[in-house]
Design a protein around this motif. Structure first.
Motif, PDB file in Angstrom:
ATOM      1  N   ILE A  43       0.821  -1.213   0.000  1.00  0.00           N
ATOM      2  CA  ILE A  43       0.000   0.000   0.000  1.00  0.00           C
ATOM      3  C   ILE A  43       0.854   1.262   0.000  1.00  0.00           C
ATOM      4  N   HIS A  44       1.896   1.268   0.795  1.00  0.00           N
ATOM      5  CA  HIS A  44       2.653   2.510   0.981  1.00  0.00           C
ATOM      6  C   HIS A  44       3.882   2.614   0.074  1.00  0.00           C
ATOM      7  N   ARG A  45       4.323   1.506  -0.503  1.00  0.00           N
ATOM      8  CA  ARG A  45       5.390   1.585  -1.505  1.00  0.00           C
ATOM      9  C   ARG A  45       4.837   1.878  -2.895  1.00  0.00           C
ATOM     10  N   TYR A  46       3.581   1.500  -3.130  1.00  0.00           N
ATOM     11  CA  TYR A  46       2.998   1.666  -4.462  1.00  0.00           C
ATOM     12  C   TYR A  46       3.028   3.113  -4.970  1.00  0.00           C
ATOM     13  N   PRO A  47       2.662   4.120  -4.179  1.00  0.00           N
ATOM     14  CA  PRO A  47       2.672   5.486  -4.724  1.00  0.00           C
ATOM     15  C   PRO A  47       4.042   5.929  -5.218  1.00  0.00           C
ATOM     16  N   ILE A  48       5.112   5.450  -4.584  1.00  0.00           N
ATOM     17  CA  ILE A  48       6.468   5.776  -5.023  1.00  0.00           C
ATOM     18  C   ILE A  48       6.742   5.113  -6.363  1.00  0.00           C
ATOM     19  N   LYS A  49       6.425   3.833  -6.457  1.00  0.00           N
ATOM     20  CA  LYS A  49       6.704   3.072  -7.674  1.00  0.00           C
ATOM     21  C   LYS A  49       5.850   3.538  -8.847  1.00  0.00           C
ATOM     22  N   ASN A  50       4.651   3.995  -8.568  1.00  0.00           N
ATOM     23  CA  ASN A  50       3.744   4.393  -9.636  1.00  0.00           C
ATOM     24  C   ASN A  50       4.201   5.671 -10.347  1.00  0.00           C
ATOM     25  N   LEU A  51       5.091   6.431  -9.735  1.00  0.00           N
ATOM     26  CA  LEU A  51       5.621   7.643 -10.360  1.00  0.00           C
ATOM     27  C   LEU A  51       6.892   7.389 -11.170  1.00  0.00           C
ATOM     28  N   TRP A  52       7.411   6.196 -11.106  1.00  0.00           N
ATOM     29  CA  TRP A  52       8.742   5.897 -11.633  1.00  0.00           C
ATOM     30  C   TRP A  52       8.911   6.298 -13.103  1.00  0.00           C
ATOM     31  N   VAL A  53       8.000   5.872 -13.953  1.00  0.00           N
ATOM     32  CA  VAL A  53       8.165   6.134 -15.384  1.00  0.00           C
ATOM     33  C   VAL A  53       8.051   7.628 -15.677  1.00  0.00           C
ATOM     34  N   ARG A  54       7.221   8.326 -14.959  1.00  0.00           N
ATOM     35  CA  ARG A  54       7.131   9.777 -15.135  1.00  0.00           C
ATOM     36  C   ARG A  54       8.476  10.429 -14.850  1.00  0.00           C
ATOM     37  N   HIS A  55       9.172   9.958 -13.819  1.00  0.00           N
ATOM     38  CA  HIS A  55      10.490  10.508 -13.490  1.00  0.00           C
ATOM     39  C   HIS A  55      11.477  10.256 -14.633  1.00  0.00           C
ATOM     40  N   ILE A  56      11.501   9.034 -15.135  1.00  0.00           N
ATOM     41  CA  ILE A  56      12.435   8.695 -16.209  1.00  0.00           C
ATOM     42  C   ILE A  56      12.188   9.567 -17.432  1.00  0.00           C
ATOM     43  N   MET A  57      10.931   9.683 -17.822  1.00  0.00           N
ATOM     44  CA  MET A  57      10.610  10.393 -19.058  1.00  0.00           C
ATOM     45  C   MET A  57      10.866  11.886 -18.940  1.00  0.00           C
ATOM     46  N   HIS A  58      10.611  12.449 -17.770  1.00  0.00           N
ATOM     47  CA  HIS A  58      10.845  13.881 -17.620  1.00  0.00           C
ATOM     48  C   HIS A  58      12.342  14.173 -17.641  1.00  0.00           C
ATOM     49  N   ILE A  59      13.128  13.341 -16.992  1.00  0.00           N
ATOM     50  CA  ILE A  59      14.581  13.523 -17.029  1.00  0.00           C
ATOM     51  C   ILE A  59      15.085  13.405 -18.473  1.00  0.00           C
ATOM     52  N   GLY A  60      14.627  12.386 -19.183  1.00  0.00           N
ATOM     53  CA  GLY A  60      15.054  12.201 -20.567  1.00  0.00           C
ATOM     54  C   GLY A  60      14.684  13.357 -21.466  1.00  0.00           C
ATOM     55  N   SER A  61      13.548  13.984 -21.191  1.00  0.00           N
ATOM     56  CA  SER A  61      13.093  15.084 -22.053  1.00  0.00           C
ATOM     57  C   SER A  61      13.999  16.301 -21.982  1.00  0.00           C
ATOM     58  N   HIS A  62      14.852  16.380 -20.970  1.00  0.00           N
ATOM     59  CA  HIS A  62      15.741  17.531 -20.814  1.00  0.00           C
ATOM     60  C   HIS A  62      17.143  17.276 -21.364  1.00  0.00           C
ATOM     61  N   MET A  63      17.357  16.106 -21.932  1.00  0.00           N
ATOM     62  CA  MET A  63      18.681  15.777 -22.446  1.00  0.00           C
ATOM     63  C   MET A  63      18.793  16.128 -23.920  1.00  0.00           C
ATOM     64  N   ALA A  64      19.881  16.767 -24.276  1.00  0.00           N
ATOM     65  CA  ALA A  64      20.139  17.065 -25.683  1.00  0.00           C
ATOM     66  C   ALA A  64      20.691  15.852 -26.427  1.00  0.00           C
ATOM     67  N   GLU A  65      21.313  14.927 -25.676  1.00  0.00           N
ATOM     68  CA  GLU A  65      21.995  13.784 -26.288  1.00  0.00           C
ATOM     69  C   GLU A  65      20.995  12.674 -26.608  1.00  0.00           C
ATOM     70  N   SER A  66      20.800  12.402 -27.882  1.00  0.00           N
ATOM     71  CA  SER A  66      19.775  11.431 -28.282  1.00  0.00           C
ATOM     72  C   SER A  66      20.115  10.013 -27.834  1.00  0.00           C
ATOM     73  N   ASP A  67      21.403   9.664 -27.782  1.00  0.00           N
ATOM     74  CA  ASP A  67      21.767   8.309 -27.366  1.00  0.00           C
ATOM     75  C   ASP A  67      21.451   8.086 -25.896  1.00  0.00           C
ATOM     76  N   LEU A  68      21.608   9.131 -25.071  1.00  0.00           N
ATOM     77  CA  LEU A  68      21.263   9.017 -23.656  1.00  0.00           C
ATOM     78  C   LEU A  68      19.747   8.963 -23.474  1.00  0.00           C
ATOM     79  N   ARG A  69      19.037   9.766 -24.236  1.00  0.00           N
ATOM     80  CA  ARG A  69      17.568   9.717 -24.161  1.00  0.00           C
ATOM     81  C   ARG A  69      17.070   8.318 -24.495  1.00  0.00           C
ATOM     82  N   ARG A  70      17.679   7.714 -25.492  1.00  0.00           N
ATOM     83  CA  ARG A  70      17.241   6.381 -25.897  1.00  0.00           C
ATOM     84  C   ARG A  70      17.417   5.374 -24.770  1.00  0.00           C
ATOM     85  N   LEU A  71      18.512   5.454 -24.034  1.00  0.00           N
ATOM     86  CA  LEU A  71      18.733   4.536 -22.915  1.00  0.00           C
ATOM     87  C   LEU A  71      17.616   4.649 -21.880  1.00  0.00           C
ATOM     88  N   LEU A  72      17.204   5.877 -21.580  1.00  0.00           N
ATOM     89  CA  LEU A  72      16.130   6.060 -20.602  1.00  0.00           C
ATOM     90  C   LEU A  72      14.782   5.641 -21.181  1.00  0.00           C
TER      91      LEU A  72
END
Length: 258
Positions: A43-72
């Motif tokens: 119950i209490h770990r789920y809210p943390i895990k449910n945000l995970w992909v949003r974190h990855i995608m937002h970080i990737g959206s700020h990268m200029a390097e396409s090869d690094l974006r692809r890894l994320l």
């Protein structure tokens, strides 16, 4: 700081206070968790895990390097589809774990969020999704912290996957999440083969993008803050929901879903 020294510093900070330093993970990994504790772990770990992909995608959206974006993007795609590991969306396998310990997905997804959980969520959202915060803070204090954990093993060397399968006697549906995220033994570098791969991608991001003293200092401070908040979150779950007088959980003796 030279980039390799910087990465080593981050890994040392993570290794100083891993999940297994918490009472919550210690009691679970000892095979002594009660059904109520395991249910509230979900119950209490789920809210943390449910945000995970949003974190990855937002970080990737700020990268200029396409090869690094692809890894994320590859990381996010696997989390959302399970395509590489021939499984379901990873967070859904965590809900499946909940079902096998007797708590329904509906209960998990509609449960109130505790202050300690909210504090950790807020930190992670700020580090990863705030456009005024450099993305390397989130890459360090959220992605690297989660993916770069040392193996979660008990005193006998069992992995979390092994404990869930062989001690708590869960069926495959119940322990599949841990196959992907906590299956390595003590001799491995990371918690699972998949997370070892994802960790290497994050390390590449940090080596190339977190390369000034100011960025490195901010990343280290954010990591230390995240670790502190994470362990307060773990302590909350343990203190509120673990009673050693209750029977230990075994799947064959579980109570109906809440």
């Amino acid at each position: 700081m030279e980039v390799n020294q910087f990465i080593n510093t981050l890994m040392s900070i993570i290794a100083e206070r891993p999940k297994m330093k918490s009472r919550l993970y210690q009691v679970i990994m000892a095979g002594d968790a009660t059904q109520r504790l395991l249910q509230n772990f979900v119950i209490h770990r789920y809210p943390i895990k449910n945000l995970w992909v949003r974190h990855i995608m937002h970080i990737g959206s700020h990268m200029a390097e396409s090869d690094l974006r692809r890894l994320l993007l590859e990381n996010a795609y696997e989390e959302e589809t399970g395509d590489e590991t021939d499984s379901a969306r990873h967070v859904n396998t965590f809900l499946d774990f909940g079902e096998t310990v007797g708590v329904s997905a509906e209960t998990v997804m509609n449960a109130p969020i505790m202050p300690e959980t909210r504090a950790l969520m807020d930190h992670n959202l700020n580090a990863c999704n705030n456009c005024n915060v450099h993305f390397t803070e989130g890459a360090t204090s959220v992605l690297l912290l989660m993916e770069g954990q040392p193996p979660i093993v008990n005193k006998t060397g069992r992995s979390m996957e092994s404990v869930m399968r062989d001690v708590y006697e869960l069926p495959k549906k119940g322990y599949e999440f841990f196959t992907h995220h906590a299956s390595s033994g003590a001799d491995a570098a990371r918690v699972s083969v998949l997370e070892d791969k994802h960790t290497e991608a994050i390390v590449q991001v940090l080596k190339r993008c977190c390369n000034t003293p100011r960025l490195q200092e901010n990343a280290i401070n954010s990591l230390k803050r995240a670790i502190d908040l994470r362990h307060k979150h773990f302590d909350m779950i343990y203190d509120r929901y673990y009673d050693p007088s209750e029977p230990v959980f075994r799947y064959s003796k579980k109570r109906p879903a809440a």
